[in-house]
Structures are given as structure tokens and as C-alpha cells.
Design an enzyme around this catalytic site. Structure first.
Site, PDB file in Angstrom:
ATOM      1  N   CYS A  69      26.943  30.002   7.889  1.00 25.78           N
ATOM      2  CA  CYS A  69      25.492  30.047   7.670  1.00 25.78           C
ATOM      3  C   CYS A  69      25.173  30.487   6.231  1.00 25.78           C
ATOM      4  O   CYS A  69      25.754  31.444   5.730  1.00 25.78           O
ATOM      5  CB  CYS A  69      24.850  31.008   8.673  1.00 25.78           C
ATOM      6  SG  CYS A  69      23.053  31.050   8.525  1.00 25.78           S
ATOM      7  N   CYS A  73      22.401  37.721   6.248  1.00 26.44           N
ATOM      8  CA  CYS A  73      22.055  38.807   7.172  1.00 26.44           C
ATOM      9  C   CYS A  73      23.238  39.796   7.280  1.00 26.44           C
ATOM     10  O   CYS A  73      24.342  39.385   7.671  1.00 26.44           O
ATOM     11  CB  CYS A  73      21.707  38.244   8.538  1.00 26.44           C
ATOM     12  SG  CYS A  73      20.540  36.865   8.445  1.00 26.44           S
ATOM     13  N   CYS A  76      25.521  39.954  10.470  1.00 24.98           N
ATOM     14  CA  CYS A  76      25.964  38.756  11.180  1.00 24.98           C
ATOM     15  C   CYS A  76      27.354  38.253  10.785  1.00 24.98           C
ATOM     16  O   CYS A  76      27.626  37.976   9.609  1.00 24.98           O
ATOM     17  CB  CYS A  76      24.946  37.639  10.981  1.00 24.98           C
ATOM     18  SG  CYS A  76      25.359  36.191  11.986  1.00 24.98           S
ATOM     19  N   CYS A 113      20.778  29.771  26.832  1.00 28.38           N
ATOM     20  CA  CYS A 113      20.303  30.001  25.454  1.00 28.38           C
ATOM     21  C   CYS A 113      21.322  29.440  24.467  1.00 28.38           C
ATOM     22  O   CYS A 113      22.497  29.796  24.528  1.00 28.38           O
ATOM     23  CB  CYS A 113      20.148  31.485  25.184  1.00 28.38           C
ATOM     24  SG  CYS A 113      19.078  32.311  26.355  1.00 28.38           S
ATOM     25  N   CYS A 144      16.529  27.810  26.209  1.00 24.65           N
ATOM     26  CA  CYS A 144      16.108  28.624  25.067  1.00 24.65           C
ATOM     27  C   CYS A 144      16.935  28.184  23.867  1.00 24.65           C
ATOM     28  O   CYS A 144      18.129  27.905  24.010  1.00 24.65           O
ATOM     29  CB  CYS A 144      16.342  30.105  25.367  1.00 24.65           C
ATOM     30  SG  CYS A 144      15.946  31.178  23.968  1.00 24.65           S
ATOM     31  N   CYS A 204      10.614  34.367  22.357  1.00 23.96           N
ATOM     32  CA  CYS A 204      11.619  35.398  22.584  1.00 23.96           C
ATOM     33  C   CYS A 204      11.846  36.046  21.225  1.00 23.96           C
ATOM     34  O   CYS A 204      12.335  35.386  20.297  1.00 23.96           O
ATOM     35  CB  CYS A 204      12.911  34.770  23.114  1.00 23.96           C
ATOM     36  SG  CYS A 204      14.275  35.943  23.242  1.00 23.96           S
ATOM     37  N   ARG A 276      15.135  42.498  27.173  1.00 25.97           N
ATOM     38  CA  ARG A 276      16.541  42.166  27.423  1.00 25.97           C
ATOM     39  C   ARG A 276      17.471  43.201  26.798  1.00 25.97           C
ATOM     40  O   ARG A 276      17.386  43.486  25.597  1.00 25.97           O
ATOM     41  CB  ARG A 276      16.883  40.764  26.911  1.00 25.97           C
ATOM     42  CG  ARG A 276      18.344  40.381  27.217  1.00 25.97           C
ATOM     43  CD  ARG A 276      18.664  38.912  26.949  1.00 25.97           C
ATOM     44  NE  ARG A 276      17.701  38.052  27.571  1.00 25.97           N
ATOM     45  CZ  ARG A 276      16.877  37.263  26.904  1.00 25.97           C
ATOM     46  NH1 ARG A 276      16.935  37.210  25.606  1.00 25.97           N
ATOM     47  NH2 ARG A 276      16.008  36.527  27.547  1.00 25.97           N
TER      48      ARG A 276
HETATM   49  N1  SAM Z   1      20.443  31.613  12.791  1.00 25.24           N
HETATM   50  C1  SAM Z   1      19.404  31.863  13.691  1.00 25.24           C
HETATM   51  C2  SAM Z   1      18.599  33.079  13.353  1.00 25.24           C
HETATM   52  O1  SAM Z   1      19.110  33.951  12.672  1.00 25.24           O
HETATM   53  O2  SAM Z   1      17.476  33.151  13.808  1.00 25.24           O
HETATM   54  C3  SAM Z   1      19.872  31.977  15.119  1.00 25.24           C
HETATM   55  C4  SAM Z   1      21.182  32.658  15.422  1.00 25.24           C
HETATM   56  S1  SAM Z   1      21.261  34.392  15.017  1.00 25.24           S
HETATM   57  C5  SAM Z   1      22.947  34.749  15.261  1.00 25.24           C
HETATM   58  C6  SAM Z   1      20.367  35.131  16.377  1.00 25.24           C
HETATM   59  C7  SAM Z   1      20.270  36.618  16.424  1.00 25.24           C
HETATM   60  O3  SAM Z   1      21.529  37.192  16.703  1.00 25.24           O
HETATM   61  C8  SAM Z   1      19.838  37.364  15.186  1.00 25.24           C
HETATM   62  O4  SAM Z   1      18.468  37.316  14.944  1.00 25.24           O
HETATM   63  C9  SAM Z   1      20.285  38.777  15.501  1.00 25.24           C
HETATM   64  O5  SAM Z   1      19.243  39.480  16.167  1.00 25.24           O
HETATM   65  C10 SAM Z   1      21.434  38.578  16.467  1.00 25.24           C
HETATM   66  N2  SAM Z   1      22.693  39.064  15.904  1.00 25.24           N
HETATM   67  C11 SAM Z   1      23.450  38.471  14.965  1.00 25.24           C
HETATM   68  N3  SAM Z   1      24.536  39.218  14.683  1.00 25.24           N
HETATM   69  C12 SAM Z   1      24.460  40.314  15.474  1.00 25.24           C
HETATM   70  C13 SAM Z   1      25.289  41.461  15.644  1.00 25.24           C
HETATM   71  N4  SAM Z   1      26.399  41.627  14.933  1.00 25.24           N
HETATM   72  N5  SAM Z   1      24.910  42.397  16.537  1.00 25.24           N
HETATM   73  C14 SAM Z   1      23.783  42.236  17.260  1.00 25.24           C
HETATM   74  N6  SAM Z   1      22.962  41.172  17.142  1.00 25.24           N
HETATM   75  C15 SAM Z   1      23.296  40.231  16.253  1.00 25.24           C
HETATM   76 FE1  SF4 Z   2      22.640  32.840   9.848  1.00 29.74          FE
HETATM   77 FE2  SF4 Z   2      23.572  34.848  11.287  1.00 29.74          FE
HETATM   78 FE3  SF4 Z   2      21.442  35.230   9.767  1.00 29.74          FE
HETATM   79 FE4  SF4 Z   2      21.248  33.657  11.967  1.00 29.74          FE
HETATM   80  S1  SF4 Z   2      21.668  35.846  11.908  1.00 29.74           S
HETATM   81  S2  SF4 Z   2      20.431  33.242   9.916  1.00 29.74           S
HETATM   82  S3  SF4 Z   2      23.325  32.760  11.971  1.00 29.74           S
HETATM   83  S4  SF4 Z   2      23.527  34.746   9.036  1.00 29.74           S
END
Ligand code: SAM
Ligand code: SF4
Ligand code: DTB
Length: 332
Positions: A69, A73, A76, A113, A144, A204, A276
Site C-alpha cells: 500500500c 499509516c 499498518c 468484510c 462490507c 462502519c 465491535r
Molecule cells: N486501506 C484501507 C484503509 O486504510 O481504509 C482499508 C484497509 S485498512 C488495513 C483497515 C483498517 O485496519 C485501518 O483503518 C485500521 O483501523 C486497521 N488496522 C490496520 N493495521 C492495524 C493494526 N496493526 N492493528 C489494529 N488495526 C489495524
Molecule cells: Fe494502506 Fe494499511 Fe493505511 Fe489501509 S491502513 S491505507 S492498507 S497502509
């Protein structure tokens, strides 16, 4: 004007009939400071006014497009900016996704989801996920999707394909957003949430705790969610899953009582929303999870895998639900 807005703005624009109270960060901090037993009791009472206390909603999660990606973040494992060992993959085939969805349904999940590691989908991605959504919906599951930022018209396309919910988290206190994510702004998320509401999709929207934030910042996250107008139908509260290679790999552990407080405060401020108990259950004992349910959590991710990290085994969750006499909520 978008159909979703922050409640403070809503009060200005719709003075005559605001739909609910505006939650100040201060008022939410005061809730956090309520004695633990009183807070959990208050949350449990509110939960019973809106939901059956002995039923929980089960959602199964699948990463349909993993890794690589472009967003950064800090939490992530799928960000291309962090060396986590998660490899970039192409979007999964429809048939493979449908096979997973069938298993989820047979195990008792009511919602499927699907997550994609995109900043946002391209028009061609929307075509592909539309086929996937239609096929999953045809199984009789709620659908979802969480695909990132949406451009004009995309939310409508997803709705037409049969999407029920769009997951798009605000993730952290708006005042701290730029410390956690540098590649987009809180306002970008708000813009997509507005598009999702305008298209008639259910929202959500939740966040993550345990990212070295202060209690005031946790209150700021809950305020940003509770002041969405209308409030989200579903509010995932994630405990950070610490993944090696991410900037938050060594974040301080959040005490379990503070996590339960966060659930209780979410329940009190968003009384009619499903709350949730999301990522992070793998590190929680059964008693902590039971307290979260008592404090108003009424949904979980049910399946051995979240997106790229582990979740409790389905059999362990069945056992826990049996012990607590919790039954799965079926699709209306
Ligand atoms: N890329 C899209 C986005 O960021 O909206 C969808 C996928 S992203 C992985 C969805 C959510 O996963 C993020 O908004 C975050 O809240 C959650 N997430 C990602 N990494 C995480 C982690 N290490 N621990 C807990 N939640 C996590
Ligand atoms: Fe990309 Fe992860 Fe951020 Fe979603 S949470 S935008 S998958 S880096
Ligand atoms: C949400 O709030 N949590 C889920 C879902 N929505 C998409 C994702 C949790 C991801 C945990 C880290 C991982 O497995 O990659």
C-alpha cells in the site's frame, strides 16, 4: 452538502432539529474518569436499552488484496513504507473469495468484510470488486468493504453491486492524525465518509487504541466518531496489533482496564451503534473479552485471520460464546 457531517457543524446548519447531543472531548474525558465499576454498569444499562445483551454479531474478515500500500499509516503491516515482510499480492479471484465466504457463512458469520490495501480503488478496481460483492451478497451474507478513499460515483457503484457497509476508520484523534499518517489528512477520510452516507451505504467507522496516545487523545478519537451525524451503524474499536517493522512495533501496552473503559465510553456515546471488539483480541484473555461484552461490545471478527495477522481460532470463540451464553445474531 454531504449527508454526513460533524455534529458541531450539524448544530449550526440544522439548529431546529439536531439528532443527538454534541460530545465535547472534555465530556468524554470525564466519562473515562468515572469509577470503573460505575462506568461499566452505566454502559451495560445503555446496551440493554438498545440491544439484546446475550447476542453478538459475527463478521468474518478477508484480505482480498494484500500489501504494497502506498500510504504510510504507522500502525499498518501492509504499508510499502514499512519492512514487515508482508508481500504485495494481486487481487484474489472471485471464486476463491466466494469459497471463503461460503465457509464463513457455514460457521455462523452474518457479514463478510473484504479489505484491500489501497489508498483508494481505481475505476477498474471498482468493476472487479463489484463482481465480488455481487457474488458474496448472493450467498445471503451481509457485505462490507474497506477499500480506502473513494472518488465521485464509486460509493454509488458499490451500493448498486450489493454492498451493505463501508468500513472507513478515523483511526485516531484528529489532532494527532498527522503524527500517525502523513500521506493523507483526516479531512480526506471525512470526505469519503460523506460520499458513503450520500450513497445510502451503512457506515462502519472506528479507530485504534494502544498507539501511545494519551487518555485525552482516546477521548478525542471517540468524540470524532460520536459527533458524526448520523452516528456510524458500526464502530470497530481495534487494539493495536504490534507488527515488527512498523513504526509502532514497540508501542506501550495499553492496560486492559483502559481498553474496557474505551469500549464502555463508545457504548455510552453511541448507544444505538454496534460496537465491535475488533483487532487485538488475540492478546486478550477471556475475562477481559467478557468484560468488554458486558461494557457494550456486541460484535467481533470471527475467523482465524484478520487481514494479515492472527485472530483467535473460531473454535476458541465458539467455546467462549458458549461459556458466556452468547448467541450469534443472524441477518435480519
Ligand atoms: N486501506 C484501507 C484503509 O486504510 O481504509 C482499508 C484497509 S485498512 C488495513 C483497515 C483498517 O485496519 C485501518 O483503518 C485500521 O483501523 C486497521 N488496522 C490496520 N493495521 C492495524 C493494526 N496493526 N492493528 C489494529 N488495526 C489495524
Ligand atoms: Fe494502506 Fe494499511 Fe493505511 Fe489501509 S491502513 S491505507 S492498507 S497502509
Ligand atoms: C477494522 O476496524 N479492523 C479490521 C477491519 N476494520 C478491516 C482490520 C484489522 C487489521 C489488523 C491488522 C492486520 O491483520 O493486518
Amino acid at each position: 452538502m454531504s449527508a454526513i457531517t460533524l455534529r458541531r457543524q450539524a448544530l449550526v446548519r440544522l439548529k431546529s432539529h439536531p439528532t443527538a447531543a454534541y460530545w465535547s472531548k472534555c465530556a468524554i474525558e470525564a466519562l473515562f474518569e468515572t469509577p470503573f465499576m460505575d462506568l461499566v454498569f452505566q454502559a451495560a444499562e445503555i446496551n440493554r436499552q438498545h440491544f439484546s445483551a446475550n447476542q453478538i454479531q459475527l463478521s468474518t474478515l478477508l484480505s482480498i488484496k494484500t500489501g504494497g500500500c502506498p500510504e504510510d499509516c504507522a500502525y499498518c503491516p501492509q504499508s510499502a513504507h514499512h519492512a514487515t515482510g508482508v508481500e504485495k499480492q494481486q487481487i484474489m479471484d472471485v471464486d476463491d473469495i466466494v469459497a471463503k465466504a461460503k465457509i464463513a457463512k457455514s460457521r455462523g458469520a452474518s457479514r463478510f468484510c473484504m479489505g484491500a490495501a489501497w489508498r483508494g480503488p481505481k475505476p477498474s478496481d471498482i468493476e472487479q470488486v463489484s463482481k465480488i460483492i455481487a457474488a458474496v451478497k448472493a450467498l445471503g451474507l451481509e457485505t462490507c468493504g474497506t477499500f480506502g478513499l473513494l472518488q465521485e460515483g464509486m460509493a454509488e457503484n458499490l451500493k448498486t453491486a450489493g454492498l451493505d457497509y463501508y468500513n472507513h476508520n478515523l483511526d485516531t484523534d484528529p489532532e494527532r492524525y498527522q503524527d500517525i499518517i502523513h500521506t493523507r489528512a483526516h479531512e480526506d477520510r471525512m470526505d469519503t465518509l460523506g460520499k458513503v452516507r450520500d450513497a445510502g451505504l451503512k457506515v462502519c467507522c472506528g479507530g485504534i487504541v494502544g498507539m501511545n496516545e494519551s487518555r485525552a487523545e482516546r477521548a478525542g478519537l471517540i468524540a470524532s466518531l460520536a459527533n458524526l451525524d448520523p452516528q456510524p451503524e458500526s464502530v470497530p474499536i481495534n487494539q493495536l496489533v504490534k507488527v515488527a517493522g512498523t513504526p509502532l512495533a514497540d508501542a506501550e501496552d495499553l492496560d486492559w482496564t483502559e481498553f474496557v473503559r474505551t469500549i464502555a465510553v463508545a457504548r455510552i456515546t453511541m448507544p444505538a451503534s454496534f460496537v465491535r471488539l475488533s483487532a487485538g483480541r488475540g492478546g486478550m484473555n477471556e475475562a477481559t473479552q467478557a468484560l468488554c461484552f458486558l461494557a457494550g461490545a456486541n460484535s467481533i471478527f470471527y475467523g482465524d485471520q484478520l487481514l494479515t495477522t492472527a485472530n483467535p481460532e473460531m473454535d476458541a470463540d465458539k467455546l467462549l460464546m458458549n461459556k458466556l451464553d452468547l448467541s450469534p445474531l443472524s441477518v435480519a
